[in-house]
Design an enzyme around this catalytic site. Structure first.
Site, short mmCIF file in Angstrom:
data_model
loop_
_atom_site.label_atom_id
_atom_site.label_comp_id
_atom_site.label_asym_id
_atom_site.label_seq_id
_atom_site.Cartn_x
_atom_site.Cartn_y
_atom_site.Cartn_z
N LYS A 37 0.84 -1.20 0.00
CA LYS A 37 0.00 0.00 0.00
C LYS A 37 0.87 1.25 0.00
O LYS A 37 2.10 1.18 0.12
CB LYS A 37 -0.91 -0.01 1.23
CG LYS A 37 -0.18 0.02 2.56
CD LYS A 37 -1.15 -0.06 3.72
CE LYS A 37 -0.38 -0.03 5.05
NZ LYS A 37 -1.30 0.00 6.20
N ARG A 130 -10.01 0.73 15.78
CA ARG A 130 -10.11 1.52 14.56
C ARG A 130 -11.25 0.96 13.71
O ARG A 130 -12.27 1.62 13.50
CB ARG A 130 -8.80 1.50 13.78
CG ARG A 130 -7.63 2.17 14.48
CD ARG A 130 -6.44 2.40 13.55
NE ARG A 130 -6.06 1.20 12.80
CZ ARG A 130 -5.01 1.14 12.00
NH1 ARG A 130 -4.25 2.22 11.82
NH2 ARG A 130 -4.71 0.02 11.37
N TYR A 256 17.31 29.81 7.07
CA TYR A 256 16.20 30.51 7.70
C TYR A 256 16.31 30.49 9.22
O TYR A 256 16.64 29.47 9.83
CB TYR A 256 14.88 29.88 7.29
CG TYR A 256 14.47 30.13 5.86
CD1 TYR A 256 14.22 31.42 5.41
CD2 TYR A 256 14.34 29.08 4.97
CE1 TYR A 256 13.84 31.65 4.09
CE2 TYR A 256 13.96 29.29 3.65
CZ TYR A 256 13.72 30.58 3.22
OH TYR A 256 13.35 30.81 1.92
N MET A 304 12.77 24.28 1.61
CA MET A 304 11.91 23.52 0.71
C MET A 304 12.71 22.73 -0.32
O MET A 304 12.38 21.57 -0.62
CB MET A 304 10.93 24.44 -0.03
CG MET A 304 9.99 23.70 -0.96
SD MET A 304 8.83 24.76 -1.81
CE MET A 304 7.70 25.16 -0.48
#
Length: 359
Positions: A37, A130, A256, A304
């Site tokens: 998956k 779940r 940053y 990024m």
């Protein structure tokens, strides 16, 4: 010319890991269905399924879209859909395509009763809470399946462990006991409980079909253990090139927020990968990487499209050298630990702009 950032997929390592899972399953009475998956845990579902086609008797996915990818890859194995079906039309598709949905609620059973039935499984909620039918509701569910003449296609029962990764927890034994009691009235039907972690629990029964997932891709399913310690081989090596190097002077910062400031003269490099490629933004200073086979560490914040690394330990490194973000030198689990997450998230989070090179 495209940048050299790439996720290299070692299909021989994938096969090794599956065969280890199969050996552990066969040590009991089980067979291992390969869980592919989430696009083969980020490795490419078609390439992964094709590589395992000669070994795996069944595949397992979450949903019908993923099951159809296996058929598009030209494979005919049964595909177990762990989330079941999301519409009545999906039931008909499952029958046509030999998909085996895991049904977990009454609405899905209503769709089953109104359709020509495929082979299917029932999910039993043994404590994870779940999906699944409560154990005390199972007799009524089975009686209803007899009444609507859908019992013949039932393959067996499935449950999922909540704490199998933690050898100090007793919950797996509790869930196993509940599952055996809940399904014991139907001994002719198959049972499936074993996620990756369950393969490494001594004396844990895996019944008829185990479901190895993350272990196939070389990441550890166990708390406090690396994949290598469990005999697993890393399948994905995430690499990106050094695109510049420079010397940062004492008192200068990088990136940053100026979160890292040099206290000595430091040679550093910029690597062409960032959180836009799926590398975790929360991996901070000191998170390991490697260049020329030697371990190095990140500096400052991940951007990024780029991140900075400390090249002090590898003074010969230069522009164009490939930096391993995780793979055979630095495990994905180690990077995940530095980023406050798990290897599953990192592998499945590598974005589409990073090409997969499968070989």
């Amino acid at each position: 010319m495209p940048r050299a950032t790439v996720a290299r997929i070692d299909l021989d390592a994938l096969k090794h890991n599956y065969r280890l899972a199969q050996a552990k399953a066969k040590a009991g009475t089980a067979q291992a269905m390969a869980v592919v998956k989430a696009d083969g845990y980020g490795h490419g579902i078609r390439a992964v399924a094709q590589a395992l086609a000669d070994d795996a008797g069944k595949f397992a996915v979450a949903c019908v879209e993923e099951a159809l990818e296996i058929r598009a890859a030209g494979l005919s194995q049964s595909v177990v859909m762990l989330q079941g079906v999301h519409s009545r039309e999906d039931v008909d598709l499952c029958r046509q395509q030999c998909f085996e949905p895991v049904l977990h609620n009454n609405l899905q059973l209503e769709w089953l009763a109104a359709s020509r039935a495929p082979r299917y499984w029932l999910k039993v909620n043994t404590g994870m809470n779940r999906l699944g039918f409560r154990p005390e509701d199972l007799p009524a569910v089975m009686e209803n399946l007899e009444r609507v003449e859908r019992r013949a296609e039932l393959q067996g029962f499935v449950t999922h462990f909540a704490c199998a990764d933690d050898t100090a927890s007793t919950m797996t034994q509790q869930q196993t006991r509940i599952f055996e009691q809940a399904t014991g009235a139907w001994p002719s039907l198959m049972r499936s409980v074993g996620n990756s972690a369950a393969h490494f629990l001594p004396e844990q029964p895996l019944y008829d079909w185990s479901r190895p997932g993350i272990m196939l891709y070389g990441a550890s399913p166990m708390i406090g253990k690396t994949g290598a310690e469990l005999g697993l081989e890393p399948v994905m090596t995430l690499e990106a090139p050094l695109i510049t190097t420079r010397v940062v002077r004492p008192g200068e910062s990088i990136g940053y927020g100026s979160t890292w400031v040099a206290d000595t003269e430091t040679r550093m490099g910029m690597v062409a990968i960032g959180y836009g490629d799926g590398y975790p933004r929360h991996a901070g200073t000191g998170t390991p990487a490697a260049v020329r086979g030697q371990r190095i560490g990140l500096l400052g914040r991940v951007s990024m499209d780029m991140l900075a690394v400390d090249l002090t330990a590898v003074p010969e490194a230069q522009e164009g050298d490939m930096v391993e973000l995780w793979g055979k030198t630095v495990s994905v689990d180690e990077v995940a630990g530095c980023a406050g997450t798990i290897g599953y998230e990192l592998l499945t989070g590598v974005t589409a702009r990073v090409p997969r090179d499968c070989r």
